[in-house]
Design a protein around this motif. Structure first.
Motif, PDB file in Angstrom:
ATOM      1  N   UNK A  45       0.816  -1.213   0.000  1.00 15.25           N
ATOM      2  CA  UNK A  45       0.000   0.000   0.000  1.00 15.25           C
ATOM      3  C   UNK A  45       0.852   1.267   0.000  1.00 15.25           C
ATOM      4  N   UNK A  46       2.114   1.160  -0.376  1.00 17.63           N
ATOM      5  CA  UNK A  46       3.004   2.322  -0.339  1.00 17.63           C
ATOM      6  C   UNK A  46       2.523   3.458  -1.232  1.00 17.63           C
ATOM      7  N   UNK A  47       1.906   3.131  -2.371  1.00 19.31           N
ATOM      8  CA  UNK A  47       1.409   4.171  -3.271  1.00 19.31           C
ATOM      9  C   UNK A  47       0.323   5.003  -2.593  1.00 19.31           C
ATOM     10  N   UNK A  48      -0.459   4.352  -1.719  1.00 22.52           N
ATOM     11  CA  UNK A  48      -1.492   5.068  -0.981  1.00 22.52           C
ATOM     12  C   UNK A  48      -0.855   5.987   0.046  1.00 22.52           C
ATOM     13  N   UNK A  49       0.035   5.401   0.848  1.00 22.11           N
ATOM     14  CA  UNK A  49       0.615   6.136   1.957  1.00 22.11           C
ATOM     15  C   UNK A  49       1.433   7.343   1.542  1.00 22.11           C
ATOM     16  N   UNK A  50       2.185   7.215   0.469  1.00 22.06           N
ATOM     17  CA  UNK A  50       3.002   8.346   0.019  1.00 22.06           C
ATOM     18  C   UNK A  50       2.118   9.524  -0.366  1.00 22.06           C
ATOM     19  N   UNK A  51       1.017   9.236  -1.064  1.00 24.53           N
ATOM     20  CA  UNK A  51       0.104  10.310  -1.459  1.00 24.53           C
ATOM     21  C   UNK A  51      -0.592  10.911  -0.240  1.00 24.53           C
ATOM     22  N   UNK A  52      -0.980  10.073   0.714  1.00 26.98           N
ATOM     23  CA  UNK A  52      -1.638  10.561   1.931  1.00 26.98           C
ATOM     24  C   UNK A  52      -0.687  11.406   2.769  1.00 26.98           C
ATOM     25  N   UNK A  53       0.560  10.974   2.854  1.00 23.15           N
ATOM     26  CA  UNK A  53       1.570  11.751   3.574  1.00 23.15           C
ATOM     27  C   UNK A  53       1.752  13.123   2.926  1.00 23.15           C
ATOM     28  N   UNK A  54       1.831  13.149   1.600  1.00 17.73           N
ATOM     29  CA  UNK A  54       2.048  14.412   0.890  1.00 17.73           C
ATOM     30  C   UNK A  54       0.862  15.360   1.049  1.00 17.73           C
ATOM     31  N   UNK A  55      -0.350  14.838   0.993  1.00 21.90           N
ATOM     32  CA  UNK A  55      -1.519  15.720   1.067  1.00 21.90           C
ATOM     33  C   UNK A  55      -1.729  16.261   2.480  1.00 21.90           C
ATOM     34  N   UNK A  56      -1.469  15.442   3.499  1.00 18.02           N
ATOM     35  CA  UNK A  56      -1.603  15.957   4.866  1.00 18.02           C
ATOM     36  C   UNK A  56      -0.536  17.012   5.151  1.00 18.02           C
ATOM     37  N   UNK A  57       0.662  16.808   4.611  1.00 14.17           N
ATOM     38  CA  UNK A  57       1.726  17.804   4.779  1.00 14.17           C
ATOM     39  C   UNK A  57       1.367  19.107   4.085  1.00 14.17           C
ATOM     40  N   UNK A  58       0.783  19.004   2.875  1.00 12.01           N
ATOM     41  CA  UNK A  58       0.381  20.205   2.141  1.00 12.01           C
ATOM     42  C   UNK A  58      -0.702  20.964   2.899  1.00 12.01           C
ATOM     43  N   UNK A  59      -1.623  20.221   3.499  1.00 11.89           N
ATOM     44  CA  UNK A  59      -2.692  20.853   4.273  1.00 11.89           C
ATOM     45  C   UNK A  59      -2.107  21.574   5.487  1.00 11.89           C
TER      46      UNK A  59
END
Length: 418
Positions: free
Chosen positions: A60-74
Motif C-alpha cells: 500500500x506504499x502508493x497510498x501512503x506516500x500520497x496521503x503523507x504528501x496531502x496531509x503535509x500540504x494541508x
C-alpha cells in the motif's frame, strides 16, 4: 540647575520602577489569561499534534506516500495562515508498513507521543485491526479506506471513523454500470486479505440484484506482481465483465496481463485505481477502461453548483502534484479533524479531554461538511458518513481520465450525455 537635575533624576527613577513593575506583571497576567497549554518558557502556544499513520512501504506504499504528501500540504497551508485557533498544526508520521501489526503498534506509539488524533491507516485490514486499540486508548482515528467493518458494529467503533464511502455502494455502481453496457455475467478479481475477501463474498448477492450471473471469483496475494494465473481461470469462464478490487500499481498490471492473454471482457475498476499511476503503469492496456473514483482527477469538469466544487479546487491547488484518490483521502481526513478542533478549541495539555472533544465533534458537529470525497454527515449511528454521490465514473481516454458519469447516493450510475 542642580535642583532641576535632581528632579529629572527622580522622575527617571520613578519611570524606570514603573517599567520594571509592569514587566514583572506580564507573565502573571498571561498566566491568569490562560497560561495552560503553553509549550515552553518562551510563551509559544503548544501545537495541535496529530498522528499520520500511513503505509510508506509494502503493497500500500502508493497510498501512503500520497496521503503523507496531502496531509503535509494541508498543514503547511494552515500554518502559513496562522495555524488553528492560534496554534501550529504539528504532524508526526509513522509508517504502517502495509501491516496490521505495524498499524497497531503505530497507533500505540502516536498515542504515547501525545497525538490528539490519528489520520489513518491507509487500508481496510489495518483500519479494522486498530479499531479496538483506539477504543482502549480513547484516541479518535479516521481510517482512509472503504471496508464497512472499519466502523461496524458501531458500538465497537466509538473512537473509529472512516472517510470513504462503503465499498458496497461503489460496488453497486460498478455492477449497475456493467449492466447498462449489456453485461449478463460478471467475475471478481480481488486481493486475498480482509478487504478482498469481503468483496468476493458480497458481490454474488449484489450481482443477483442486477440480474447478473456470477461467472467466477479469484483471490490473489496482495503483493502479487503477476495475475496471469487468476486471469486465465477467469477467462475460461467467459464473463462479460470483471470487477477488479485492489490498488495501483497492481490493478494496472491486471490490465496489462489481461491484454497479454487476450482477455477482452469489460473490466471495471474500484477507487483504488483512481490515480495517474494507473495510466502510467498500464499504458495502452488501460485505454478505454472505467474507474469509479475521485472527482479531483477531473477537477476541470466539476460543475460550479456541485457541493464539492470549492473543496476540490482548494485541494488540487494546494496539493501541487497530480491528484490521486489517496491524496484526497488524506486531505479529507486532516480537514475533518481540523474542523473538529476549530469547533471545540481544546487545550492540548489535557489529552483526555482534548481527544474526547475531537471525537464528539466529529460525531455530532460536522454535518454537511463538503470535502474532496463528498459531503460528510457523521452521526452517533454512522461513522462512515458518506454516500457515493461524491465520487464519479471515470474513463481513460487518450491517456487521461475523463468524466464519464456521476453516481447517486446509493451508487447508481448516471452517464454523461455526449
Amino acid at each position: 540647575m542642580k535642583s532641576n537635575s535632581a528632579s529629572r533624576d527622580a522622575d527617571h527613577l520613578r519611570s524606570r520602577r514603573w517599567r520594571l513593575a509592569a514587566a514583572a506583571l506580564v507573565p502573571l497576567l498571561l498566566a491568569a489569561c490562560g497560561g495552560g497549554g503553553q509549550a515552553d518558557g518562551g510563551g509559544a502556544a503548544a501545537p495541535y499534534h496529530l498522528g499520520v499513520l500511513v503505509d510508506l512501504t509494502g503493497s500500500y506504499a502508493a497510498l501512503g506516500e500520497a496521503e503523507k504528501a496531502s496531509t503535509a500540504a494541508f498543514a503547511e497551508k494552515v500554518n502559513a495562515a496562522g495555524g488553528i485557533n492560534g496554534r501550529e498544526l504539528k504532524l508526526t508520521v509513522v509508517d504502517g508498513r502495509s501491516s496490521e501489526s505495524d498499524a497497531v503498534s503505530g497507533v500505540r506509539k502516536l498515542a504515547g507521543d501525545g497525538a490528539l488524533a490519528v489520520i489513518g491507516p491507509s487500508g481496510t485490514s489495518a483500519s479494522i485491526a486498530i479499531k479496538p486499540v483506539t477504543a482502549g486508548l480513547k484516541i479518535p482515528a479516521i481510517g482512509m479506506a472503504s471496508g464497512t467493518a472499519i466502523v461496524e458494529p458501531i458500538n465497537e467503533a466509538t473512537w473509529m471513523f472512516k472517510n470513504f464511502p462503503d465499498i458496497t455502494r461503489s460496488t453497486r455502481a460498478m455492477l449497475s454500470f456493467t449492466k447498462s453496457l449489456g453485461a449478463k455475467s460478471v467475475a471478481v478479481l480481488a486481493p486475498n486479505n480482509a478487504y478482498g475477501q469481503q468483496q468476493s463474498k458480497a458481490v454474488p448477492t449484489l450481482a443477483a440484484e442486477y440480474g447478473l450471473t456470477m461467472a467466477g471469483s479469484e483471490l490473489h496475494d496482495p503483493d502479487a506482481t503477476d495475475f496471469v494465473p487468476q486471469l486465465t481461470r477467469l477467462k475460461s469462464a467467459d464473463p462479460d465483465s470483471v470487477i477488479v478490487f485492489g490498488v495501483v500499481p497492481g490493478s494496472a498490471v491486471v490490465a496489462q496481463n489481461a491484454k497479454q492473454i487476450g482477455f477482452d471482457a469489460e473490466f471495471v475498476y474500484e477507487p483504488g485505481s483512481a490515480s495517474p499511476d494507473f495510466i502510467k503503469v498500464g499504458k495502452d492496456a488501460v485505454e478505454g477502461r472505467y474507474v469509479v473514483g475521485t472527482k479531483a482527477l477531473v477537477s476541470d469538469s466539476v460543475a460550479e453548483d456541485d457541493p464539492q466544487y470549492q473543496a476540490v479546487k482548494d485541494f488540487t491547488a494546494a496539493y501541487g502534484a497530480e491528484p490521486t484518490q489517496f491524496a484526497g483521502n488524506g486531505w479529507d481526513a486532516i480537514s475533518l479533524i481540523t474542523e473538529a478542533i476549530k469547533k471545540t478549541n481544546p487545550d492540548p495539555s489535557n489529552l483526555e479531554a482534548a481527544r474526547t472533544a475531537i471525537r464528539d465533534a466529529l460525531e455530532n458537529d460536522l454535518g454537511g461538511l463538503a470535502l474532496v470525497n463528498g459531503v460528510y454527515r457523521y452521526s452517533p449511528t454512522d461513522h462512515s458518513g458518506l454516500g457515493t454521490e461524491g465520487l464519479a465514473l471515470l474513463q481513460v481516454r487518450d491517456g487521461a481520465f475523463r468524466l464519464a458519469g456521476r453516481l447517486s447516493e446509493s451508487g447508481e450510475v448516471v452517464l454523461n450525455q455526449e
